[in-house]
Design a protein around this motif. Structure first.
Motif, PDB file in Angstrom:
ATOM      1  N   GLN A   1     -10.020   5.605   2.519  1.00 55.53           N
ATOM      2  CA  GLN A   1     -11.303   4.413   3.501  1.00 55.53           C
ATOM      3  C   GLN A   1     -10.731   3.324   3.614  1.00 55.53           C
ATOM      4  O   GLN A   1     -11.277   3.097   5.173  1.00 55.53           O
ATOM      5  N   ALA A   2      -9.777   2.208   3.016  1.00 54.70           N
ATOM      6  CA  ALA A   2      -9.056   1.681   3.651  1.00 54.70           C
ATOM      7  C   ALA A   2      -7.245   1.493   3.778  1.00 54.70           C
ATOM      8  O   ALA A   2      -7.150   0.332   4.137  1.00 54.70           O
ATOM      9  N   MET A   3      -7.417   2.856   3.484  1.00 52.33           N
ATOM     10  CA  MET A   3      -6.257   3.329   3.921  1.00 52.33           C
ATOM     11  C   MET A   3      -5.237   2.884   5.618  1.00 52.33           C
ATOM     12  O   MET A   3      -5.994   3.032   6.446  1.00 52.33           O
ATOM     13  N   GLN A   4      -4.160   1.917   5.392  1.00 55.02           N
ATOM     14  CA  GLN A   4      -3.777   1.251   6.683  1.00 55.02           C
ATOM     15  C   GLN A   4      -2.352   1.840   6.607  1.00 55.02           C
ATOM     16  O   GLN A   4      -1.819   2.277   8.306  1.00 55.02           O
ATOM     17  N   CYS A   5      -1.689   2.250   5.606  1.00 54.08           N
ATOM     18  CA  CYS A   5       0.115   2.989   6.035  1.00 54.08           C
ATOM     19  C   CYS A   5      -0.287   4.744   6.689  1.00 54.08           C
ATOM     20  O   CYS A   5      -1.677   5.143   6.961  1.00 54.08           O
ATOM     21  N   ASP A   6       0.935   4.785   6.692  1.00 57.15           N
ATOM     22  CA  ASP A   6       1.145   6.514   7.486  1.00 57.15           C
ATOM     23  C   ASP A   6       0.632   7.361   6.379  1.00 57.15           C
ATOM     24  O   ASP A   6       0.909   8.799   6.738  1.00 57.15           O
ATOM     25  N   ARG A   7       0.572   6.900   4.915  1.00 55.44           N
ATOM     26  CA  ARG A   7       0.721   7.999   3.770  1.00 55.44           C
ATOM     27  C   ARG A   7      -1.270   8.757   4.021  1.00 55.44           C
ATOM     28  O   ARG A   7      -1.316   9.813   3.307  1.00 55.44           O
TER      29      ARG A   7
ATOM     30  N   ILE B   1      -5.530  12.674   2.459  1.00 53.96           N
ATOM     31  CA  ILE B   1      -6.061  13.613   3.011  1.00 53.96           C
ATOM     32  C   ILE B   1      -5.850  15.053   2.460  1.00 53.96           C
ATOM     33  O   ILE B   1      -6.991  15.273   2.386  1.00 53.96           O
ATOM     34  N   ALA B   2      -4.996  15.721   2.251  1.00 56.44           N
ATOM     35  CA  ALA B   2      -4.343  17.345   1.844  1.00 56.44           C
ATOM     36  C   ALA B   2      -4.855  17.073   0.729  1.00 56.44           C
ATOM     37  O   ALA B   2      -5.501  17.887   0.455  1.00 56.44           O
ATOM     38  N   VAL B   3      -4.289  15.580  -0.141  1.00 56.36           N
ATOM     39  CA  VAL B   3      -4.848  16.209  -1.769  1.00 56.36           C
ATOM     40  C   VAL B   3      -6.563  16.500  -1.868  1.00 56.36           C
ATOM     41  O   VAL B   3      -6.568  17.653  -2.156  1.00 56.36           O
ATOM     42  N   LEU B   4      -7.123  15.648  -0.943  1.00 51.63           N
ATOM     43  CA  LEU B   4      -8.760  15.592  -1.126  1.00 51.63           C
ATOM     44  C   LEU B   4      -8.673  17.225  -0.636  1.00 51.63           C
ATOM     45  O   LEU B   4      -9.627  17.998  -0.845  1.00 51.63           O
TER      46      LEU B   4
ATOM     47  N   GLU C   1       0.947  -1.466  -0.366  1.00 48.41           N
ATOM     48  CA  GLU C   1       0.065  -0.154  -0.175  1.00 48.41           C
ATOM     49  C   GLU C   1       0.922   1.295   0.140  1.00 48.41           C
ATOM     50  O   GLU C   1       0.164   2.187  -0.967  1.00 48.41           O
ATOM     51  N   GLN C   2       1.704   1.438   0.879  1.00 49.78           N
ATOM     52  CA  GLN C   2       2.702   2.330   1.007  1.00 49.78           C
ATOM     53  C   GLN C   2       3.665   3.039  -0.276  1.00 49.78           C
ATOM     54  O   GLN C   2       3.712   3.917  -0.689  1.00 49.78           O
ATOM     55  N   GLU C   3       4.408   1.829  -0.881  1.00 49.65           N
ATOM     56  CA  GLU C   3       4.812   1.260  -2.259  1.00 49.65           C
ATOM     57  C   GLU C   3       4.036   2.315  -3.019  1.00 49.65           C
ATOM     58  O   GLU C   3       4.264   3.058  -3.851  1.00 49.65           O
ATOM     59  N   LEU C   4       2.788   1.760  -3.375  1.00 50.23           N
ATOM     60  CA  LEU C   4       2.109   1.782  -4.300  1.00 50.23           C
ATOM     61  C   LEU C   4       1.424   3.027  -4.496  1.00 50.23           C
ATOM     62  O   LEU C   4       1.294   4.678  -5.531  1.00 50.23           O
ATOM     63  N   THR C   5       0.807   3.698  -3.154  1.00 48.03           N
ATOM     64  CA  THR C   5       0.639   5.165  -2.890  1.00 48.03           C
ATOM     65  C   THR C   5       1.822   6.104  -2.979  1.00 48.03           C
ATOM     66  O   THR C   5       1.265   7.260  -3.844  1.00 48.03           O
ATOM     67  N   ASP C   6       2.858   5.830  -2.925  1.00 49.52           N
ATOM     68  CA  ASP C   6       3.798   6.985  -3.631  1.00 49.52           C
ATOM     69  C   ASP C   6       4.641   6.412  -4.521  1.00 49.52           C
ATOM     70  O   ASP C   6       5.313   8.213  -5.318  1.00 49.52           O
ATOM     71  N   ALA C   7       4.347   5.963  -4.793  1.00 47.77           N
ATOM     72  CA  ALA C   7       4.953   5.868  -6.606  1.00 47.77           C
ATOM     73  C   ALA C   7       3.652   5.768  -7.429  1.00 47.77           C
ATOM     74  O   ALA C   7       4.496   6.388  -8.906  1.00 47.77           O
ATOM     75  N   GLY C   8       2.593   5.707  -7.213  1.00 49.03           N
ATOM     76  CA  GLY C   8       1.556   5.487  -8.638  1.00 49.03           C
ATOM     77  C   GLY C   8       0.919   6.741  -7.976  1.00 49.03           C
ATOM     78  O   GLY C   8       0.031   7.175  -8.533  1.00 49.03           O
TER      79      GLY C   8
END
Length: 138
Positions: free
Chosen positions: A106-112, A117-120, A70-77
């Motif tokens: 809604q289902a995020m578990q990592c520290d991103r 939320i800031a982008v939203l 999750e964290q890697e996908l959020t950071d990369a994509g």
């Protein structure tokens, strides 16, 4: 300034599906491939349908691999490509990107989570307003 498409919409969609098929842990360098594909098919694409298909492909990748990456996908994509969402000019793409961010949050578990939320929040505030030299909002 309008961009001129370099390839047809159909060709771009075929290439998108072909390249995103290799975005999974069985392929070496799969996480490094994700930002390259997001740049090519989301940021640089001229067809709304290609940009929407890219967001859908990203949603599938996140859905398939978020438990472990999750964290890697959020950071990369996600964050590098959707942080500028308030400036998005294509309303259909903006709505789809917002939907993806909400789905992710809604289902995020990592520290991103706070970054998503800031982008939203930025998107909810709307595009930045221009201020003239006299201090008036343009």
């Amino acid at each position: 300034r309008a961009r001129v498409p370099l390839v047809s919409e159909g060709t771009a969609l075929e290439a998108l599906e072909y390249h995103f098929a290799a975005v999974h842990p069985c392929h070496g360098g799969w996480l490094q491939r994700l930002p390259v594909l997001m740049d090519a098919f989301f940021l640089r694409a001229t067809h709304t349908s290609v940009r929407l298909a890219t967001l859908e492909a990203l949603r599938r990748v996140i859905g398939d691999y978020r438990i472990m990456f999750e964290q890697e996908l959020t950071d990369a994509g996600v964050l590098p490509f959707l942080w500028s969402l308030p400036r998005e000019r294509d309303e259909v793409v903006a709505r789809a990107a917002l939907d993806l961010l909400v789905h992710l949050a809604q289902a995020m578990q990592c520290d991103r989570f706070s970054r998503v939320i800031a982008v939203l929040e930025q998107a909810a505030a709307g595009p930045p307003q221009k201020v003239s030299s006299s201090g008036e909002v343009c």
